[in-house]
Design a protein around this motif. Structure first.
Motif, short mmCIF file in Angstrom:
data_model
loop_
_atom_site.label_atom_id
_atom_site.label_comp_id
_atom_site.label_asym_id
_atom_site.label_seq_id
_atom_site.Cartn_x
_atom_site.Cartn_y
_atom_site.Cartn_z
N LEU A 152 0.83 -1.21 0.00
CA LEU A 152 0.00 0.00 0.00
C LEU A 152 0.86 1.26 0.00
N VAL A 153 1.83 1.30 0.91
CA VAL A 153 2.69 2.48 1.02
C VAL A 153 3.49 2.70 -0.26
N SER A 154 4.01 1.64 -0.82
CA SER A 154 4.84 1.74 -2.02
C SER A 154 4.08 2.30 -3.21
N ASN A 155 2.75 2.18 -3.18
CA ASN A 155 1.95 2.58 -4.33
C ASN A 155 0.99 3.75 -4.05
N SER A 156 1.24 4.49 -2.97
CA SER A 156 0.37 5.61 -2.62
C SER A 156 1.19 6.87 -2.36
N LYS A 157 0.61 8.02 -2.63
CA LYS A 157 1.28 9.28 -2.29
C LYS A 157 0.89 9.72 -0.88
N TYR A 158 -0.42 9.85 -0.64
CA TYR A 158 -0.90 10.25 0.68
C TYR A 158 -1.24 8.99 1.48
N VAL A 159 -0.52 8.78 2.56
CA VAL A 159 -0.71 7.58 3.37
C VAL A 159 -1.37 7.98 4.68
N PHE A 160 -2.62 7.57 4.85
CA PHE A 160 -3.36 7.85 6.09
C PHE A 160 -3.11 6.73 7.09
N LEU A 161 -2.63 7.08 8.27
CA LEU A 161 -2.49 6.10 9.35
C LEU A 161 -3.78 6.14 10.15
N ALA A 162 -4.72 5.30 9.74
CA ALA A 162 -6.07 5.33 10.32
C ALA A 162 -6.30 4.15 11.25
N VAL A 163 -5.29 3.85 12.06
CA VAL A 163 -5.38 2.76 13.03
C VAL A 163 -5.47 3.35 14.43
N LYS A 164 -5.76 2.50 15.41
CA LYS A 164 -5.86 2.95 16.79
C LYS A 164 -4.49 3.45 17.29
N PRO A 165 -4.50 4.46 18.16
CA PRO A 165 -3.23 5.00 18.67
C PRO A 165 -2.34 3.93 19.30
N GLN A 166 -2.95 2.92 19.90
CA GLN A 166 -2.18 1.89 20.61
C GLN A 166 -1.27 1.09 19.68
N ILE A 167 -1.57 1.04 18.38
CA ILE A 167 -0.72 0.25 17.47
C ILE A 167 0.02 1.13 16.47
N TYR A 168 0.02 2.43 16.69
CA TYR A 168 0.75 3.34 15.79
C TYR A 168 2.22 2.96 15.68
N ARG A 169 2.84 2.70 16.79
CA ARG A 169 4.28 2.42 16.77
C ARG A 169 4.59 1.14 15.98
N VAL A 170 3.76 0.13 16.14
CA VAL A 170 3.95 -1.13 15.41
C VAL A 170 3.83 -0.90 13.91
N VAL A 171 2.81 -0.13 13.53
CA VAL A 171 2.58 0.16 12.11
C VAL A 171 3.74 0.97 11.54
N MET A 172 4.18 1.98 12.26
CA MET A 172 5.26 2.82 11.76
C MET A 172 6.56 2.03 11.61
N ASP A 173 6.82 1.13 12.54
CA ASP A 173 8.01 0.27 12.41
C ASP A 173 7.93 -0.60 11.16
N SER A 174 6.70 -1.02 10.81
CA SER A 174 6.52 -1.92 9.66
C SER A 174 6.69 -1.22 8.32
N ILE A 175 6.38 0.08 8.27
CA ILE A 175 6.38 0.77 6.97
C ILE A 175 7.56 1.72 6.77
N LYS A 176 8.38 1.92 7.79
CA LYS A 176 9.41 2.96 7.71
C LYS A 176 10.38 2.75 6.56
N SER A 177 10.66 1.51 6.21
CA SER A 177 11.61 1.23 5.12
C SER A 177 11.04 1.57 3.75
N TYR A 178 9.73 1.78 3.68
CA TYR A 178 9.06 2.01 2.40
C TYR A 178 8.67 3.47 2.19
N ILE A 179 8.92 4.30 3.19
CA ILE A 179 8.58 5.72 3.09
C ILE A 179 9.66 6.46 2.30
#
Length: 265
Positions: free
Chosen positions: A57-84
């Motif tokens: 998703l990140v690799s193929n999008s310009k505007y990336v909405f992080l629309a997950v619960k605050p409690q899992i923000y850090r997990v999500v960001m760790d997962s996508i940081k290499s693709y930003i």
């Protein structure tokens, strides 16, 4: 290449997509949700193709909405940081996470928009507050960013230092308003009104009252006084609300939401 990619498709993400779809085509969107059942439901309802992973998703999008619960923000960001990449724009909608924290996870050069929308975006009446660094965007991008949020309601740009105070006032407040409408309707039903009529009377009154404040630019207290005839029914009701601590309860509730927001980050 998608214009908008949503990680998470809960109530807020769904509301924003529905609002954006009024001025964008289905092909502009993709999303990823950990629940395959939820993903299938959204795909069938909205006609938007889901991505197989957050990374795709990140690799193929310009505007990336992080629309997950605050409690899992850090997990999500760790997962996508290499693709930003430098041309990405990451839009957060979680309370408590400032831009510096997001950049710490995703990289200091990441372009971040911190936003606080609300669920009335679903019907084009959202109230969004955003903050971002002007020098990271071209004039055309700034114009596009504004148009994104204006496409599903009203939008204000503020300094990031004020963002936590926005959460209880516009981010969370639809819940308080729904409770108020429900309480008024319950009272109407107890007095013999049909449930559907009671909800309509209460809802339209809230909608009309809000428009009066916005369009007349009068002080809410002045508008309240105009409804309260001497010795009338309205002042009787207002007196009971004051005796029961109506305003104090609202203020304290919002302070509690503010305190929680500061802890989430």
């Amino acid at each position: 290449m998608y214009k908008f990619g949503f990680i998470g498709i809960g109530n807020m993400g769904y509301s924003i997509i529905k609002g954006l779809m009024k001025s964008n085509s289905n092909e502009d969107f993709s999303f990823y949700d950990i629940s395959s059942a939820r993903a299938e439901l959204i795909e069938s309802e909205l006609g938007i193709a889901p991505s197989k992973s957050m990374e795709e998703l990140v690799s193929n999008s310009k505007y990336v909405f992080l629309a997950v619960k605050p409690q899992i923000y850090r997990v999500v960001m760790d997962s996508i940081k290499s693709y930003i990449k430098p041309d990405h724009v990451v839009i957060t909608i979680a309370p408590g996470f400032d831009m510096e924290t997001v950049k710490m996870y995703l990289g200091s050069s990441t372009r971040v928009i911190r936003s606080m929308p609300n669920t009335p975006a679903l019907v084009g009446e959202g109230m969004s507050v955003i903050t971002f660094s002007d020098d990271e965007y071209s004039d055309s991008e700034v114009k596009e960013i504004k148009s994104i949020f204006l496409s599903f309601g009203e939008m204000e740009i503020i300094d990031e230092s004020q963002m936590n105070a926005v959460v209880p006032i516009s981010g969370s407040s639809p819940a308080y308003v729904y409770m108020f409408i429900e309480a008024m309707a319950d009272a109407g039903v107890s007095m013999g009104l049909p449930r559907n009529l009671a909800y309509k009377l209460a809802s339209q009154s809230v909608l009309g009252s809000a428009k009066m404040v916005l369009e007349t630019e009068s002080h809410p207290g002045e508008l309240k006084d105009a409804v309260c005839s001497p010795g009338g029914t309205t002042i009787e009701a207002v007196t009971v609300l004051e005796e029961r601590g109506f305003r104090s309860a609202v203020i304290e509730a919002m302070k509690a939401a503010y305190s929680k927001t500061q802890k989430l980050g």
